[in-house]
Design an enzyme around this catalytic site. Structure first.
Site, PDB file in Angstrom:
ATOM      1  N   ASN A  43      -5.494  12.400   0.336  1.00  0.00           N
ATOM      2  CA  ASN A  43      -4.608  11.550   1.143  1.00  0.00           C
ATOM      3  C   ASN A  43      -5.494  10.804   2.139  1.00  0.00           C
ATOM      4  O   ASN A  43      -6.725  10.984   2.168  1.00  0.00           O
ATOM      5  CB  ASN A  43      -3.549  12.403   1.847  1.00  0.00           C
ATOM      6  CG  ASN A  43      -2.473  11.559   2.513  1.00  0.00           C
ATOM      7  OD1 ASN A  43      -1.886  10.677   1.888  1.00  0.00           O
ATOM      8  ND2 ASN A  43      -2.225  11.778   3.795  1.00  0.00           N
ATOM      9  N   LYS A  44      -4.877   9.965   2.944  1.00  0.00           N
ATOM     10  CA  LYS A  44      -5.606   9.136   3.912  1.00  0.00           C
ATOM     11  C   LYS A  44      -6.666   9.944   4.664  1.00  0.00           C
ATOM     12  O   LYS A  44      -6.422  11.090   5.053  1.00  0.00           O
ATOM     13  CB  LYS A  44      -4.604   8.532   4.896  1.00  0.00           C
ATOM     14  CG  LYS A  44      -5.166   7.621   5.955  1.00  0.00           C
ATOM     15  CD  LYS A  44      -6.042   6.516   5.413  1.00  0.00           C
ATOM     16  CE  LYS A  44      -5.331   5.662   4.395  1.00  0.00           C
ATOM     17  NZ  LYS A  44      -6.277   4.819   3.608  1.00  0.00           N
TER      18      LYS A  44
ATOM     19  N   ASP B 239      -2.129  10.898  -2.323  1.00  0.00           N
ATOM     20  CA  ASP B 239      -2.466   9.834  -3.276  1.00  0.00           C
ATOM     21  C   ASP B 239      -2.778  10.377  -4.654  1.00  0.00           C
ATOM     22  O   ASP B 239      -2.633   9.675  -5.651  1.00  0.00           O
ATOM     23  CB  ASP B 239      -3.646   9.011  -2.753  1.00  0.00           C
ATOM     24  CG  ASP B 239      -3.179   8.113  -1.624  1.00  0.00           C
ATOM     25  OD1 ASP B 239      -3.045   8.610  -0.495  1.00  0.00           O
ATOM     26  OD2 ASP B 239      -2.899   6.924  -1.881  1.00  0.00           O
TER      27      ASP B 239
ATOM     28  N   ARG C 250      -7.563  -0.368  -6.785  1.00  0.00           N
ATOM     29  CA  ARG C 250      -7.785   0.763  -5.870  1.00  0.00           C
ATOM     30  C   ARG C 250      -7.921   2.033  -6.714  1.00  0.00           C
ATOM     31  O   ARG C 250      -7.074   2.288  -7.587  1.00  0.00           O
ATOM     32  CB  ARG C 250      -6.624   0.890  -4.858  1.00  0.00           C
ATOM     33  CG  ARG C 250      -6.516  -0.335  -3.944  1.00  0.00           C
ATOM     34  CD  ARG C 250      -5.646  -0.058  -2.733  1.00  0.00           C
ATOM     35  NE  ARG C 250      -6.313   0.806  -1.772  1.00  0.00           N
ATOM     36  CZ  ARG C 250      -5.682   1.385  -0.740  1.00  0.00           C
ATOM     37  NH1 ARG C 250      -4.386   1.205  -0.576  1.00  0.00           N
ATOM     38  NH2 ARG C 250      -6.341   2.142   0.109  1.00  0.00           N
TER      39      ARG C 250
ATOM     40  N   ARG D  77       0.855  -1.191   0.000  1.00  0.00           N
ATOM     41  CA  ARG D  77       0.000   0.000   0.000  1.00  0.00           C
ATOM     42  C   ARG D  77       0.886   1.234   0.000  1.00  0.00           C
ATOM     43  O   ARG D  77       2.103   1.142   0.096  1.00  0.00           O
ATOM     44  CB  ARG D  77      -1.008  -0.011   1.171  1.00  0.00           C
ATOM     45  CG  ARG D  77      -0.607  -0.617   2.464  1.00  0.00           C
ATOM     46  CD  ARG D  77       0.457   0.112   3.221  1.00  0.00           C
ATOM     47  NE  ARG D  77       0.144   1.525   3.372  1.00  0.00           N
ATOM     48  CZ  ARG D  77       1.034   2.449   3.621  1.00  0.00           C
ATOM     49  NH1 ARG D  77       2.323   2.129   3.746  1.00  0.00           N
ATOM     50  NH2 ARG D  77       0.701   3.704   3.742  1.00  0.00           N
ATOM     51  N   GLY D  78       0.227   2.412  -0.084  1.00  0.00           N
ATOM     52  CA  GLY D  78       0.970   3.653  -0.255  1.00  0.00           C
ATOM     53  C   GLY D  78       1.053   3.920  -1.756  1.00  0.00           C
ATOM     54  O   GLY D  78       1.410   3.022  -2.527  1.00  0.00           O
ATOM     55  N   ALA D  79       0.714   5.154  -2.153  1.00  0.00           N
ATOM     56  CA  ALA D  79       0.534   5.446  -3.587  1.00  0.00           C
ATOM     57  C   ALA D  79       1.712   5.006  -4.465  1.00  0.00           C
ATOM     58  O   ALA D  79       1.522   4.232  -5.412  1.00  0.00           O
ATOM     59  CB  ALA D  79       0.221   6.931  -3.760  1.00  0.00           C
TER      60      ALA D  79
HETATM   61  O1  MRU Z   1      -4.617   3.193   2.108  1.00  0.00           O
HETATM   62  P1  MRU Z   1      -3.142   3.423   2.008  1.00  0.00           P
HETATM   63  O2  MRU Z   1      -2.365   2.873   3.162  1.00  0.00           O
HETATM   64  O3  MRU Z   1      -2.588   2.964   0.674  1.00  0.00           O
HETATM   65  O4  MRU Z   1      -2.994   4.998   2.057  1.00  0.00           O
HETATM   66  C1  MRU Z   1      -1.711   5.564   1.941  1.00  0.00           C
HETATM   67  C2  MRU Z   1      -1.683   7.040   2.118  1.00  0.00           C
HETATM   68  O5  MRU Z   1      -2.679   7.686   2.297  1.00  0.00           O
HETATM   69  C3  MRU Z   1      -0.333   7.689   1.970  1.00  0.00           C
HETATM   70  O6  MRU Z   1      -0.261   8.844   2.752  1.00  0.00           O
HETATM   71  C4  MRU Z   1      -0.124   8.084   0.500  1.00  0.00           C
HETATM   72  O7  MRU Z   1      -0.359   6.995  -0.340  1.00  0.00           O
HETATM   73  C5  MRU Z   1       1.257   8.588   0.260  1.00  0.00           C
HETATM   74  S1  MRU Z   1       2.491   7.345   0.388  1.00  0.00           S
HETATM   75  C6  MRU Z   1       3.984   8.039   0.005  1.00  0.00           C
END
Ligand code: MRU
Length: 349
Positions: free
Chosen positions: A246-247, A236, A88, A45-47
């Site tokens: 973002n989250k 994201d 996603r 996970r993470g963009a």
């Molecule tokens: O649902 P996730 O864990 O994939 O969400 C991740 C985030 O919101 C991060 O802050 C974002 O992807 C940036 S990662 C460098």
């Protein structure tokens, strides 16, 4: 720091983040459909990391179907890319990486499966290498905004577990530390999947950064009483006007930071910008299952049948953002003009 995602001998490897911090298990994947499933349940996970994993998953499909007649091969790989794109919806890095992989398929001339397979793996490596390299660059830009003794608040995980390199938001803190600045962090636990509690505290403490865990609802009082000097989050997808998804919880943090006069920074590579999206209102926001909220640690915590709303992301409006930290410098308002200028007027996404 070790590479989060690796590929060798037709197998894709990454750590199962749903098991952290208690278990450190690296899984190997030989079927791209298993990577789709892993992305959906946030094993990776993470963009930026989602984009890198998806790029490699197309290369994996190219290995899987290598024995197909060439006339079916390219079409099968394109449909694998379509399945990956459906995992996603919010992080644009997924679509950025898949577009690059699709372009390799479209531009390929000839009828040799092996050559196309090699070209796809080379492109997946390039996406990973670029992301790895820009983490330090972005962190150096962000570290210049931090001084010795600063106290940073962050949400979710935008570190080495979210990218192919040392991260986006957290890379600013890692580089500041390398520069001899003592920067400490308040990490929001990040309901419902606890990326802050499980991942950010894990990687920061392993890398010698002082980190204090708080629940999401504590952000306001901590800003008021604990000397927070900056908020830095990842992103994201960033729209053409600077609105940043973002989250979920990031929007609230941006409002609180504005109220308390605390600078609010978003740290993200260029691959996170989507100039085809005019503003945050058009960013697709992923909604996830009710069970992520009604069940905690395998135990039901809310009445059966209760109505649940579970968006995984929200949008910090550009007017709350003090600066967007990229590998090419810090963007400040007016965002629309400056984002256009950074891309030389070209569209991306
Ligand atoms: O649902 P996730 O864990 O994939 O969400 C991740 C985030 O919101 C991060 O802050 C974002 O992807 C940036 S990662 C460098």
């Amino acid at each position: 720091m070790d590479r989060l995602i690796t590929f060798s001998d037709g197998t894709l490897y990454f750590i199962d983040q749903t098991r952290l911090p208690n278990e450190h298990i690296v899984d190997g994947y030989t079927d791209y459909r298993d990577v789709c499933a892993a992305i959906k349940i946030l094993k990776v996970r993470g963009a930026p990391a989602i984009g890198v994993a998806a790029g490699y998953a197309v290369a994996l499909a190219a290995h899987q179907f290598i024995a197909m007649p060439f006339r079916d091969y390219a079409a099968r790989l394109t449909s694998a890319a379509d399945e990956l794109a459906a995992t996603r919806p919010t992080a644009v890095n997924l679509f950025y990486a898949l577009n690059r992989m699709r372009n390799v398929i479209t531009a390929f001339s000839g009828n040799d499966n092996r050559r196309l397979c090699d070209a796809l793996l080379a492109e997946a490596h390039a996406i990973a290498d670029e992301d790895n390299a820009l983490g330090r660059k972005l962190g150096t830009v962000g570290a210049a905004l931090l001084k010795d003794g600063d106290v940073v608040m962050t949400i979710c995980n935008a570190g080495s577990l979210a990218t192919a390199g040392i991260g986006s938001a957290l890379s600013c803190i890692y580089i500041a530390k390398e520069q001899g600045k003592r920067v400490s962090v308040y990490a929001l636990e990040t309901r419902p999947l606890l990326q802050g509690a499980r991942l950010t505290t894990y990687e920061l403490s392993r890398n010698g950064i002082a980190v204090t865990l708080i629940t999401d609802g504590m952000a306001g009082v901590v800003m008021k009483t604990k000397g927070i000097t900056a908020v830095i989050t990842g992103a994201d997808r960033i729209a053409a006007n600077g609105d940043a998804a973002n989250k979920v919880g990031t929007y609230g943090l941006s409002v609180l930071a504005k109220h308390h006069g605390i600078p609010f920074y978003v740290a993200a590579p260029r691959s996170t910008f989507d100039l085809s999206i005019p503003s945050g209102a058009s960013i697709p926001i992923e909604e996830r299952s009710a069970e992520e909220i009604t069940v905690f640690n395998g135990k039901r915590i809310a009445p059966e049948g209760i109505c649940v709303y579970n968006p995984a992301f929200d949008v910090a409006p550009a007017e709350h953002i003090t600066g967007i930290i990229t590998e090419d410098g810090v963007l400040t308002a007016p965002y629309r003009e400056r984002i256009q200028k950074l891309w030389g007027g070209a569209s991306h996404g």
